[in-house]
Structures are given as C-alpha cells and as structure tokens.
Design an enzyme around this catalytic site. Structure first.
Site, mmCIF file in Angstrom:
data_model
loop_
_atom_site.group_PDB
_atom_site.id
_atom_site.type_symbol
_atom_site.label_atom_id
_atom_site.label_comp_id
_atom_site.label_asym_id
_atom_site.label_seq_id
_atom_site.Cartn_x
_atom_site.Cartn_y
_atom_site.Cartn_z
ATOM 1 N N GLY A 12 14.020 1.817 7.035
ATOM 2 C CA GLY A 12 14.203 0.961 5.860
ATOM 3 C C GLY A 12 15.263 -0.116 5.971
ATOM 4 O O GLY A 12 15.766 -0.586 4.958
ATOM 5 N N SER A 13 15.578 -0.559 7.188
ATOM 6 C CA SER A 13 16.576 -1.638 7.278
ATOM 7 C C SER A 13 16.037 -2.922 6.640
ATOM 8 O O SER A 13 16.797 -3.695 6.054
ATOM 9 C CB SER A 13 17.008 -1.874 8.731
ATOM 10 O OG SER A 13 15.979 -2.457 9.477
ATOM 11 N N ASN A 14 14.738 -3.149 6.739
ATOM 12 C CA ASN A 14 14.160 -4.329 6.093
ATOM 13 C C ASN A 14 14.134 -4.181 4.572
ATOM 14 O O ASN A 14 14.350 -5.152 3.850
ATOM 15 C CB ASN A 14 12.762 -4.609 6.649
ATOM 16 C CG ASN A 14 12.836 -5.238 8.026
ATOM 17 O OD1 ASN A 14 13.182 -6.408 8.158
ATOM 18 N ND2 ASN A 14 12.575 -4.444 9.061
ATOM 19 N N LYS A 66 -7.712 8.508 1.100
ATOM 20 C CA LYS A 66 -6.843 7.340 0.916
ATOM 21 C C LYS A 66 -7.006 6.733 -0.480
ATOM 22 O O LYS A 66 -6.039 6.331 -1.125
ATOM 23 C CB LYS A 66 -7.171 6.297 1.995
ATOM 24 C CG LYS A 66 -6.251 5.108 1.977
ATOM 25 C CD LYS A 66 -6.505 4.129 3.102
ATOM 26 C CE LYS A 66 -6.178 4.706 4.444
ATOM 27 N NZ LYS A 66 -5.662 3.720 5.407
ATOM 28 N N MET A 91 3.605 2.447 7.964
ATOM 29 C CA MET A 91 2.793 2.697 9.163
ATOM 30 C C MET A 91 1.425 3.276 8.800
ATOM 31 O O MET A 91 1.031 4.351 9.277
ATOM 32 C CB MET A 91 3.546 3.617 10.122
ATOM 33 C CG MET A 91 4.930 3.100 10.485
ATOM 34 S SD MET A 91 4.971 1.381 11.043
ATOM 35 C CE MET A 91 4.650 1.654 12.769
ATOM 36 N N ARG A 92 0.710 2.530 7.969
ATOM 37 C CA ARG A 92 -0.555 3.039 7.463
ATOM 38 C C ARG A 92 -1.449 1.833 7.147
ATOM 39 O O ARG A 92 -0.945 0.841 6.597
ATOM 40 C CB ARG A 92 -0.243 3.816 6.180
ATOM 41 C CG ARG A 92 -1.321 4.676 5.636
ATOM 42 C CD ARG A 92 -0.724 5.596 4.568
ATOM 43 N NE ARG A 92 0.070 6.652 5.173
ATOM 44 C CZ ARG A 92 -0.440 7.718 5.774
ATOM 45 N NH1 ARG A 92 -1.744 7.890 5.828
ATOM 46 N NH2 ARG A 92 0.356 8.621 6.319
ATOM 47 N N VAL A 94 -3.841 -0.300 5.074
ATOM 48 C CA VAL A 94 -4.128 -0.399 3.640
ATOM 49 C C VAL A 94 -5.637 -0.279 3.412
ATOM 50 O O VAL A 94 -6.437 -0.849 4.153
ATOM 51 C CB VAL A 94 -3.581 -1.747 3.112
ATOM 52 C CG1 VAL A 94 -4.173 -2.089 1.763
ATOM 53 C CG2 VAL A 94 -2.063 -1.697 3.048
ATOM 54 N N HIS A 110 5.596 -7.611 11.011
ATOM 55 C CA HIS A 110 5.177 -6.949 12.253
ATOM 56 C C HIS A 110 6.056 -7.411 13.416
ATOM 57 O O HIS A 110 6.323 -8.601 13.561
ATOM 58 C CB HIS A 110 3.702 -7.256 12.549
ATOM 59 C CG HIS A 110 3.195 -6.490 13.725
ATOM 60 N ND1 HIS A 110 2.872 -5.142 13.650
ATOM 61 C CD2 HIS A 110 3.001 -6.853 15.013
ATOM 62 C CE1 HIS A 110 2.490 -4.730 14.852
ATOM 63 N NE2 HIS A 110 2.565 -5.750 15.698
HETATM 64 C C1 GAR Z 1 9.993 -3.090 11.655
HETATM 65 O O1 GAR Z 1 10.335 -3.513 12.951
HETATM 66 C C2 GAR Z 1 8.602 -3.555 11.283
HETATM 67 O O2 GAR Z 1 8.308 -4.817 11.816
HETATM 68 C C3 GAR Z 1 7.762 -2.483 11.912
HETATM 69 O O3 GAR Z 1 8.446 -1.294 11.614
HETATM 70 C C4 GAR Z 1 9.842 -1.562 11.626
HETATM 71 C C5 GAR Z 1 10.488 -0.956 10.407
HETATM 72 O O4 GAR Z 1 11.882 -1.052 10.499
HETATM 73 N N1 GAR Z 1 6.432 -2.471 11.386
HETATM 74 C C6 GAR Z 1 5.355 -2.190 12.112
HETATM 75 O O5 GAR Z 1 5.407 -1.857 13.287
HETATM 76 C C7 GAR Z 1 4.039 -2.285 11.371
HETATM 77 N N2 GAR Z 1 2.938 -2.278 12.265
HETATM 78 P P1 GAR Z 1 12.800 -0.672 9.259
HETATM 79 O O6 GAR Z 1 12.298 0.685 8.748
HETATM 80 O O7 GAR Z 1 14.187 -0.593 9.793
HETATM 81 O O8 GAR Z 1 12.639 -1.747 8.211
#
Ligand code: GAR
Length: 202
Positions: A12-14, A66, A91-92, A94, A110
């Site tokens: 969840g850093s984003n 789903k 990671m799923r 939609v 991504h």
């Molecule tokens: C991020 O790097 C995002 O781009 C990637 O998961 C990470 C989550 O990081 N997403 C994918 O790979 C989707 N296919 P976070 O949990 O630190 O935000």
C-alpha cells in the site's frame, strides 16, 4: 468533493502516496473515501487506519464467485458516492460487474511500460528479459489484463547491478508521483478518451 476508492492487495505505498496528497492539499477537493482490500491482514490496512480511511476487506474464497463479491464492492462504492476507482497493487482481474458500474472511471497502475510485461511480477519479467529500460504505466481499466487505454508512462532505466528489490524501489518512487499527477488531471476533467488514445488537455 470528488470521492476516490483505492484498491490494494498488499503493502500500500501507493495508497499512502494518494492519501498523503489529499491530506497535504496536492489533490484538492478530493477525499479517499474507501480502501478495498482482498487480503485480510495486508500491510495497507495499517496505513488506512493511520489515515482514518474506511476499509472494505473481503476474502474472495468466502464468496461463490467474482460477481458475488464485486456486487458487494459496488454497493460499498455507491453508498459513498465514489466517482473514481484507483487500482494500486490490486492483484486481481476486474470482472463484468465492477466494470459495468465503473468503466471509464477506473484506472490501474502497473510497474512496466505496457504493453511489455503485463500481469504478475512485471519487475522480475523485465529483469529476466534483460531490457535496459522499463517503467511505470497508468491506464484505464478494461476487461483485459493490463490492456486498457494508456494515460501516462514514465521510463525507468535498468542498471546492470539491479535486483528485483532495487529496481522495484526506484519504480515505486516514480509510481507515487505519477499516480497522484494522473489522479489530479482526471479529477480536473482534463483526461479525454479518443478511441484507444487518451488526450490530456493542458
Ligand atoms: C506497484 O508496483 C503496482 O504497480 C503493482 O503492485 C505494486 C503495489 O505496490 N501492481 C501490479 O503489479 C498490478 N499488475 P504498493 O502496494 O506498495 O502500492
């Protein structure tokens, strides 16, 4: 007030980058109204607690399919009048139910320059392939796996010394800034879809 929901399955850093941008006013007139998380116990839940953001946490295995859990997600979103969904490490794939309710109002982050390296472990895929440049993409979500119209991309150089960890770390830093910048443009109504191409009004 624009209401955003963020979907995350992990660290969840984003999520935190967006929540922080709302808190410090970088994203004005916006609120992160809900975190949707499909992994009970994921690190992102701790972050949501710190930011006092509501969560909808579910275990997909507890539902018949789903469509069943997505119906519940849509109800949670509509109850809070969410107008933008941000998939940030969700990671799923939609499904129809969520897509029908929010198509055109849902973006995904991504960690590669799509269409290269879609799906899981994009950073590992880039390293194994040996590309010299990878990067970050934010795109609209459609029914495919990381296939929707591309809104923005930033390249990240791969060095010979890079490991999955070191490259991931630089990619994450780029992601945090790009995701907030794209959300800002979307909320300002500056993002237009023209066929499969996205135009950003200045
Ligand atoms: C991020 O790097 C995002 O781009 C990637 O998961 C990470 C989550 O990081 N997403 C994918 O790979 C989707 N296919 P976070 O949990 O630190 O935000």
């Amino acid at each position: 007030m624009k209401r955003i929901a963020i979907f995350s399955s992990g660290n969840g850093s984003n999520f935190e980058a967006v929540a922080e941008a709302v808190r410090n006013g970088r994203l004005a007139d916006a609120e992160v109204s809900l975190l949707v998380c499909d992994k009970p116990g994921a690190g992102v839940l701790e972050r949501a607690k710190r930011f006092e953001i509501d969560t909808f946490v579910f275990d997909p295995k507890a539902y018949p399919d789903k469509a069943a859990f997505e119906r519940q997600i849509v109800a949670e979103l509509q109850r809070r009048e969410v107008s933008l969904i941000v998939l940030a490490g969700y990671m799923r794939l939609v499904g129809e139910t969520l897509l029908q309710a929010y198509e055109g109002r849902m973006i995904n982050l991504h960690p590669s320059l799509l269409p290269a390296f879609p799906g899981k472990d994009a950073v590992g895929q880039a390293l194994s392939y040996g590309v010299k440049i990878t990067g970050v993409t934010v795109h609209m979500v459609d029914a495919g796996l990381d296939t929707g119209p591309i809104i923005a991309q930033i390249p990240v150089e791969v060095s010979e010394q890079d490991t999955t960890e070191s490259l991931s770390q630089r990619i994450h830093q780029v992601e945090h800034g790009l995701l907030v910048a794209v959300i800002d443009k979307l909320l300002a109504g500056r993002v237009r879809l023209d066929g499969n191409r996205v135009q950003i009004d200045s």
